[in-house]
Design a protein around this motif. Structure first.
Motif, PDB file in Angstrom:
ATOM      1  N   LEU A  63       0.643  -1.162  -0.064  1.00 61.30           N
ATOM      2  CA  LEU A  63      -0.057   0.085  -0.045  1.00 61.30           C
ATOM      3  C   LEU A  63       0.855   1.262  -0.008  1.00 61.30           C
ATOM      4  N   PHE A  64       2.219   1.367   0.453  1.00 65.04           N
ATOM      5  CA  PHE A  64       2.828   2.595   0.805  1.00 65.04           C
ATOM      6  C   PHE A  64       3.281   3.201  -0.553  1.00 65.04           C
ATOM      7  N   PRO A  65       3.421   2.606  -1.814  1.00 63.62           N
ATOM      8  CA  PRO A  65       3.904   3.374  -3.052  1.00 63.62           C
ATOM      9  C   PRO A  65       2.467   3.956  -3.547  1.00 63.62           C
ATOM     10  N   VAL A  66       1.458   3.177  -3.356  1.00 63.71           N
ATOM     11  CA  VAL A  66       0.079   3.717  -3.929  1.00 63.71           C
ATOM     12  C   VAL A  66      -0.248   4.959  -3.144  1.00 63.71           C
ATOM     13  N   LEU A  67       0.035   4.730  -1.828  1.00 65.87           N
ATOM     14  CA  LEU A  67      -0.518   5.930  -0.706  1.00 65.87           C
ATOM     15  C   LEU A  67       0.278   7.105  -1.162  1.00 65.87           C
ATOM     16  N   GLU A  68       1.602   6.707  -1.181  1.00 68.27           N
ATOM     17  CA  GLU A  68       2.575   7.925  -1.516  1.00 68.27           C
ATOM     18  C   GLU A  68       2.126   8.829  -2.598  1.00 68.27           C
ATOM     19  N   PRO A 113      -7.900  -1.909   2.437  1.00 65.72           N
ATOM     20  CA  PRO A 113      -7.175  -1.371   3.624  1.00 65.72           C
ATOM     21  C   PRO A 113      -7.743  -1.065   4.719  1.00 65.72           C
ATOM     22  N   THR A 114      -6.913  -1.211   5.890  1.00 66.29           N
ATOM     23  CA  THR A 114      -7.337  -0.706   7.161  1.00 66.29           C
ATOM     24  C   THR A 114      -6.381   0.020   7.572  1.00 66.29           C
ATOM     25  N   ALA A 115      -6.553   0.865   8.450  1.00 59.06           N
ATOM     26  CA  ALA A 115      -5.276   1.804   8.842  1.00 59.06           C
ATOM     27  C   ALA A 115      -5.654   2.325  10.319  1.00 59.06           C
ATOM     28  N   VAL A 116      -4.573   2.607  11.296  1.00 55.95           N
ATOM     29  CA  VAL A 116      -4.567   3.096  12.429  1.00 55.95           C
ATOM     30  C   VAL A 116      -3.686   4.396  12.489  1.00 55.95           C
ATOM     31  N   TYR A 117      -4.291   5.481  12.825  1.00 60.74           N
ATOM     32  CA  TYR A 117      -3.440   6.504  12.795  1.00 60.74           C
ATOM     33  C   TYR A 117      -3.023   7.034  14.259  1.00 60.74           C
ATOM     34  N   ILE A 118      -1.764   7.221  14.742  1.00 61.58           N
ATOM     35  CA  ILE A 118      -1.540   7.636  16.156  1.00 61.58           C
ATOM     36  C   ILE A 118      -1.001   8.984  16.000  1.00 61.58           C
ATOM     37  N   GLN A 139      -9.141   2.465  -1.493  1.00 57.06           N
ATOM     38  CA  GLN A 139     -10.106   1.336  -1.081  1.00 57.06           C
ATOM     39  C   GLN A 139     -11.156   1.105  -2.367  1.00 57.06           C
ATOM     40  N   SER A 140     -11.574   2.170  -2.910  1.00 62.34           N
ATOM     41  CA  SER A 140     -12.504   2.172  -3.897  1.00 62.34           C
ATOM     42  C   SER A 140     -11.889   1.578  -5.135  1.00 62.34           C
ATOM     43  N   THR A 141     -10.686   1.833  -5.467  1.00 63.49           N
ATOM     44  CA  THR A 141     -10.036   1.053  -6.527  1.00 63.49           C
ATOM     45  C   THR A 141      -9.898  -0.317  -6.624  1.00 63.49           C
ATOM     46  N   LEU A 149     -14.635  -4.264 -12.211  1.00 60.25           N
ATOM     47  CA  LEU A 149     -15.091  -3.178 -12.245  1.00 60.25           C
ATOM     48  C   LEU A 149     -14.072  -2.283 -13.070  1.00 60.25           C
ATOM     49  N   SER A 150     -14.342  -1.879 -14.271  1.00 56.81           N
ATOM     50  CA  SER A 150     -13.393  -0.902 -15.137  1.00 56.81           C
ATOM     51  C   SER A 150     -13.490   0.668 -14.340  1.00 56.81           C
ATOM     52  N   MET A 151     -12.424   1.178 -14.472  1.00 57.92           N
ATOM     53  CA  MET A 151     -12.221   2.615 -14.049  1.00 57.92           C
ATOM     54  C   MET A 151     -13.439   3.648 -14.549  1.00 57.92           C
ATOM     55  N   GLU A 152     -14.044   3.267 -15.524  1.00 59.55           N
ATOM     56  CA  GLU A 152     -15.065   4.078 -16.274  1.00 59.55           C
ATOM     57  C   GLU A 152     -16.294   3.688 -15.184  1.00 59.55           C
ATOM     58  N   GLU A 153     -16.290   2.546 -15.089  1.00 59.87           N
ATOM     59  CA  GLU A 153     -17.612   2.070 -14.464  1.00 59.87           C
ATOM     60  C   GLU A 153     -17.578   2.595 -12.763  1.00 59.87           C
ATOM     61  N   LEU A 154     -16.362   2.542 -12.141  1.00 54.71           N
ATOM     62  CA  LEU A 154     -16.053   3.082 -11.059  1.00 54.71           C
ATOM     63  C   LEU A 154     -16.371   4.707 -10.937  1.00 54.71           C
ATOM     64  N   ALA A 155     -15.948   5.470 -11.804  1.00 53.34           N
ATOM     65  CA  ALA A 155     -16.204   6.813 -11.981  1.00 53.34           C
ATOM     66  C   ALA A 155     -17.506   6.932 -12.138  1.00 53.34           C
ATOM     67  N   LEU A 156     -18.257   6.050 -12.955  1.00 53.24           N
ATOM     68  CA  LEU A 156     -19.834   6.471 -12.806  1.00 53.24           C
ATOM     69  C   LEU A 156     -20.641   6.364 -11.848  1.00 53.24           C
ATOM     70  N   LEU A 157     -20.178   5.134 -10.859  1.00 56.04           N
ATOM     71  CA  LEU A 157     -20.743   5.026  -9.536  1.00 56.04           C
ATOM     72  C   LEU A 157     -20.398   5.921  -8.423  1.00 56.04           C
ATOM     73  N   ASN A 158     -19.345   6.457  -8.574  1.00 50.91           N
ATOM     74  CA  ASN A 158     -18.978   7.891  -7.820  1.00 50.91           C
ATOM     75  C   ASN A 158     -19.320   9.164  -8.035  1.00 50.91           C
ATOM     76  N   ALA A 159     -19.905   9.386  -9.721  1.00 49.58           N
ATOM     77  CA  ALA A 159     -20.219  10.519  -9.683  1.00 49.58           C
ATOM     78  C   ALA A 159     -21.621  11.152  -9.271  1.00 49.58           C
ATOM     79  N   PRO A 160     -21.489  12.395  -8.723  1.00 56.12           N
ATOM     80  CA  PRO A 160     -22.601  13.051  -8.166  1.00 56.12           C
ATOM     81  C   PRO A 160     -23.740  13.080  -9.130  1.00 56.12           C
ATOM     82  N   VAL A 161     -24.857  13.181  -8.644  1.00 56.39           N
ATOM     83  CA  VAL A 161     -26.190  12.889  -9.278  1.00 56.39           C
ATOM     84  C   VAL A 161     -26.351  14.758  -9.866  1.00 56.39           C
TER      85      VAL A 161
END
Length: 416
Positions: A63-68, A113-118, A139-141, A149-161
């Motif tokens: 996860l670190f490289p992606v998070l960075e 992913p789960t995360a604990v922030y201290i 997490q969505s990815t 799901l493709s990235m286009e389908e994911l974007a469609l699900l997250n798009a605001p009305v």
């Protein structure tokens, strides 16, 4: 008539030169300038190159490289440091201030992913909100990949009305226009509210002070009580107008200078883009009319008391009227078109703030604010005539007097 102008000039200049007025005006102007430049002030203390380091323990190894990458896009001032040190060691370094916080990454049973922030405290800040946003996108990815799901389908699900508002009223303001007007109306309402209370209290206190020091007996022999009353009201009204002009000028210059910085968060709801001359003119008109209405009432009530200690108790009902009008106006910021707001805008003691709110927030016909102005003018005249009769007798009353029953006694003294 010359005595009237002498007293008016004295009331104006004495308050204008008073240290309390000068200090208050400077503090209010400084407060307005600070609020308009708060972003620049914060940046000057933080420094443009200041970065916060967050230690990362990546138990997943993935996860670190992606998070960075996500954090670099969201906020370049947050530096992620991957470390193999133990949690205990890193917690000690967080307490010492070496790191702003410690983030432990792992996968849950669902392989998300789960995360604990201290951190030293649990209060939310930019770091935690940015980390949450970055991890939420990761997490969505991952979830989209698991569901194939493709990235286009994911974007469609997250798009605001696509949601727009239309009004049947052709002159109605859009949501953006309402947001732009709301900020300046909000500030001016506060100024009208506090100014009316402050200057009305000033008049009542000054009348009571003159009575308690027996200066009133000397003044009455040379100037009629009615001339005294209106000289004080108009003179202190000019003081208020002077202060309003200074503060509006400072506010206008500060907002115009930082227009581009006043965006996001609070400023999305309370914008400052529609600072039109009409709103400023209406603010001055309703400020003056509201002032004269309450100042006349304050002079009337102040003449009934002989001790400064009794002033606040006597004018308490007037203060409640101002507060009620202000609270109605605050309610109206969210629902300016409601029937309740419309009706109360024609009640004289509420008109200065509520009608100004409607003028600033809605495209109402000119006849409505004009009618509100007429209502205020008629109310001021009636109250002035009634107040002059009470004032003429009230200034001659001494002793403990803090009851509204004394109004009748003051009228009887006037007839003598």
């Amino acid at each position: 008539m010359s005595n009237f102008w002498i007293m008016l000039g004295h009331a104006y200049l004495s308050k204008l030169k008073a240290k309390s007025f000068i200090v208050t005006t400077i503090l209010l102007a400084a407060g307005i300038a600070i609020m308009a430049n708060i972003g620049l002030i914060i940046d000057s203390f933080q420094g443009e190159d200041r970065t916060d380091q967050v230690a990362i323990i990546d138990e997943t190894g993935q996860l670190f490289p992606v998070l960075e990458d996500e954090m670099n896009m969201l906020n370049e001032n947050i530096d992620l440091v991957l470390t193999t040190a133990s949690r205990v060691e890193l917690e000690t370094e967080v307490e010492a201030g070496t790191y702003a916080g410690l983030l432990i990454l792992s996968f849950g049973s669902d392989q998300l992913p789960t995360a604990v922030y201290i951190s030293p405290s649990l209060s939310g800040n930019v770091i935690t909100s940015t980390l949450q946003a970055a991890l939420g996108h990761i997490q969505s990815t991952i979830a989209a990949s698991q569901l194939d799901l493709s990235m286009e389908e994911l974007a469609l699900l997250n798009a605001p009305v696509m949601f727009t508002q239309e009004s049947l009223d052709e002159g109605a303001r859009s949501a953006e226009e309402l947001n732009q007007a709301r900020g300046i109306v909000y500030i001016l309402l506060f100024f009208i509210y506090f100014s009316v209370i402050m200057y009305a209290n000033m008049i009542a206190t000054e009348v009571a002070t003159e009575k308690s020091s027996r200066v009133m007996e000397i003044l009455i022999s040379s100037v009629s009580p009615v001339k005294q009353m209106f000289a004080k009201i108009i003179g202190i009204g000019f003081v208020g107008l002077t202060q309003l002009t200074v503060l509006l000028l400072v506010g206008y210059l500060s907002i115009m200078r930082n227009q581009e910085a006043l965006v996001g968060g609070f400023f999305d709801v309370f914008g400052f883009g529609d600072l039109s001359a009409a709103i400023i003119i209406y603010a001055i008109v309703f400020f003056l009319l509201g002032y004269f209405l309450y100042a006349t009432l304050a002079a009337l009530l102040g003449s009934l008391v002989s001790r400064i200690e009794d002033v606040q108790q006597m004018i308490l009902p007037m203060t409640f009227l101002v507060m009620i009008g202000f609270f109605i106006a605050m309610f109206g910021l969210g629902m300016p078109e409601s029937t309740f707001v419309t009706v109360t805008s024609y009640i004289p003691f509420f008109t200065p703030m509520v009608m100004f709110l409607r003028v600033g927030m809605l495209n109402i016909p000119p006849v409505e604010p004009i009618l509100g102005i007429v209502v205020l003018l008629v109310s001021i005249v009636i109250l002035a005539i009634f107040g002059a009769r009470i004032y003429r007798g009230g200034v001659l009353m001494y002793g403990k007097s803090n009851s509204f029953k004394d109004i009748k006694k003051a009228i009887e003294l006037t007839k003598k």
